[in-house]
Design an enzyme around this catalytic site. Structure first.
Site, PDB file in Angstrom:
ATOM      1  N   HIS A   1      30.034  39.925  26.860  1.00 30.86           N
ATOM      2  CA  HIS A   1      31.198  39.656  27.705  1.00 30.86           C
ATOM      3  C   HIS A   1      30.777  39.262  29.121  1.00 30.86           C
ATOM      4  O   HIS A   1      31.387  38.373  29.745  1.00 30.86           O
ATOM      5  CB  HIS A   1      32.101  40.883  27.733  1.00 30.86           C
ATOM      6  CG  HIS A   1      33.285  40.734  28.624  1.00 30.86           C
ATOM      7  ND1 HIS A   1      33.489  41.525  29.729  1.00 30.86           N
ATOM      8  CD2 HIS A   1      34.326  39.857  28.595  1.00 30.86           C
ATOM      9  CE1 HIS A   1      34.599  41.159  30.327  1.00 30.86           C
ATOM     10  NE2 HIS A   1      35.130  40.154  29.665  1.00 30.86           N
TER      11      HIS A   1
ATOM     12  N   GLU B   1      37.016  45.045  36.057  1.00 30.10           N
ATOM     13  CA  GLU B   1      37.883  44.744  34.915  1.00 30.10           C
ATOM     14  C   GLU B   1      37.959  45.943  33.977  1.00 30.10           C
ATOM     15  O   GLU B   1      39.036  46.294  33.482  1.00 30.10           O
ATOM     16  CB  GLU B   1      37.342  43.526  34.166  1.00 30.10           C
ATOM     17  CG  GLU B   1      38.192  43.108  32.980  1.00 30.10           C
ATOM     18  CD  GLU B   1      37.623  41.907  32.243  1.00 30.10           C
ATOM     19  OE1 GLU B   1      37.960  41.721  31.053  1.00 30.10           O
ATOM     20  OE2 GLU B   1      36.821  41.154  32.856  1.00 30.10           O
TER      21      GLU B   1
ATOM     22  N   GLU C   1      29.907  35.674  29.152  1.00 35.52           N
ATOM     23  CA  GLU C   1      31.105  34.828  29.174  1.00 35.52           C
ATOM     24  C   GLU C   1      31.512  34.524  30.615  1.00 35.52           C
ATOM     25  O   GLU C   1      31.841  33.383  30.962  1.00 35.52           O
ATOM     26  CB  GLU C   1      32.248  35.513  28.428  1.00 35.52           C
ATOM     27  CG  GLU C   1      33.556  34.760  28.474  1.00 35.52           C
ATOM     28  CD  GLU C   1      34.767  35.676  28.450  1.00 35.52           C
ATOM     29  OE1 GLU C   1      35.676  35.474  29.280  1.00 35.52           O
ATOM     30  OE2 GLU C   1      34.798  36.603  27.626  1.00 35.52           O
ATOM     31  N   HIS C   2      31.475  35.536  31.470  1.00 34.50           N
ATOM     32  CA  HIS C   2      31.796  35.333  32.885  1.00 34.50           C
ATOM     33  C   HIS C   2      30.775  34.416  33.560  1.00 34.50           C
ATOM     34  O   HIS C   2      31.135  33.544  34.360  1.00 34.50           O
ATOM     35  CB  HIS C   2      31.833  36.676  33.608  1.00 34.50           C
ATOM     36  CG  HIS C   2      33.086  37.443  33.386  1.00 34.50           C
ATOM     37  ND1 HIS C   2      33.967  37.769  34.401  1.00 34.50           N
ATOM     38  CD2 HIS C   2      33.638  37.971  32.258  1.00 34.50           C
ATOM     39  CE1 HIS C   2      34.989  38.447  33.918  1.00 34.50           C
ATOM     40  NE2 HIS C   2      34.805  38.593  32.610  1.00 34.50           N
TER      41      HIS C   2
END
Length: 346
Positions: free
Chosen positions: A69, A149, A72-73
């Site tokens: 993840h 997040e 992905e950023h």
């Protein structure tokens, strides 16, 4: 759109289901191993351009949950041709929208844009497939964004905290037990090198599926796919997919009390066959059972607990069969005022 995305996730990660006929999907494969799918729809001069990588949180190395993840950023942090932060700005200036998401079994990036701007986003996406730049200057602040997040979506959400604990109990040593966003301590310990190694191992044309849906057909798409993606060599550091550990039946119970929650609820969750299981008939049976039990107003749960005993304010069922390994079937009841969870459990 939700139905299309669910189909695409299954198609791209796992093969060619019968649902392909519904969307008239036309697949072909480039010489470097990249699969390409064209889904023609001429209702408007727009397209959705997507790249789905066959990797997600299940491929996070042990002790480094969340790295898929985080990467992905980082995919928006620039290449030699496209500076940091410019990817999204370029798409927006050309009237498009874009986003990305990471799941257990796949990671996807997409853009919605006018047909005459398709080549632009194909260049942008193919460029970052192999030319992503890594630096501590971009990694450190982005890791903080992901930590925030997690704080917002998990640490401050009683339902998300419960889901983490539930999945940990349900799956045990299986990779599905790990949260996609990562465990808090492991996420904080990730390094730029961890992300770069994951990128080198899993991001390449032979581990990806290109999907373009909209005002285009396979004959029009093929030369564009060859132009922008065909020249990218296969993954230079391929990693063999490890088989999932054998799943054993687990029976357990979690009770959670939270000061922010004043609603009693009961949920039962089962690991069941997915659409990729050998027993596909069982998977379709669970899909039907979801409707039989959980349909609004007409489902058996609604009729029993809401219309009948009036002990619940919500009653539903859910089946998630889009998984590389086993799927999940769940039943949820939210108690009516003054009703204890014990009443619903019976």
């Amino acid at each position: 759109m939700r139905r299309l995305f669910a189909f695409l996730a299954f198609f791209c990660a796992f093969g060619h289901p019968a649902g392909a006929a519904v969307f008239d999907a036309r697949p072909f494969t480039l010489d470097n191993g990249m699969r390409v799918v064209a889904i023609e729809n001429r209702r408007a001069p727009v397209v959705t351009h997507m790249v789905w990588y066959k990797t997600g949180s299940t491929d996070d190395p042990f002790g480094k949950s969340g790295v898929a993840h985080v990467l992905e950023h980082l995919m928006f942090k620039g290449t030699a041709a496209v500076p940091d932060g410019e990817f999204s700005k370029i798409v927006a200036r050309n009237g498009g929208t874009e986003n990305a998401f990471t799941s257990r079994d796949y990671t996807a990036y997409y853009q919605n844009i006018a047909r005459d701007r398709l080549e632009l986003v194909m260049f942008l996406e193919s460029d970052r497939m192999r030319n992503l730049r890594f630096s501590e200057q971009s990694f450190a602040p982005e890791l903080e964004v992901v930590k925030e997040e997690r704080l917002m979506r998990t640490e401050n959400s009683p339902a998300a905290l419960l889901a983490e604990r539930r999945d940990s109990l349900l799956w045990g040593e299986h990779p599905y037990a790990r949260p996609v966003i990562g465990w808090k301590k492991e996420l904080a310990a990730l390094t730029m090198e961890d992300a770069e190694r994951f990128y080198d191992a899993h991001y390449g044309p032979d581990n990806a599926v290109l999907v373009v849906a909209g005002d285009i057909d396979a004959d029009e798409l093929k030369p564009l796919a060859e132009k922008y993606y065909g020249a990218i060599p296969p993954n230079r550091a391929p990693v063999e997919k490890k088989p999932f550990p054998t799943s054993y039946p687990v029976t357990g119970k979690i009770e959670m009390h939270h000061p922010q929650v004043h609603l009693n609820s009961v949920q039962r969750v089962y690991a069941v066959p997915s659409y990729l299981s050998k027993d596909k008939r069982a998977a379709f049976a669970f899909a039907v059972l979801e409707e039989v039990l959980g349909a609004y107003h007409s489902g058996k749960l609604h009729r029993r607990f809401i219309d009948g005993t009036k002990t619940a304010r919500y009653a539903g069922a859910s089946y998630d069969g889009f998984a590389a390994d086993r799927g999940v079937f769940s039943i949820a009841l939210h108690a009516a005022d003054g009703v204890s969870p014990a009443v619903l459990e019976r």
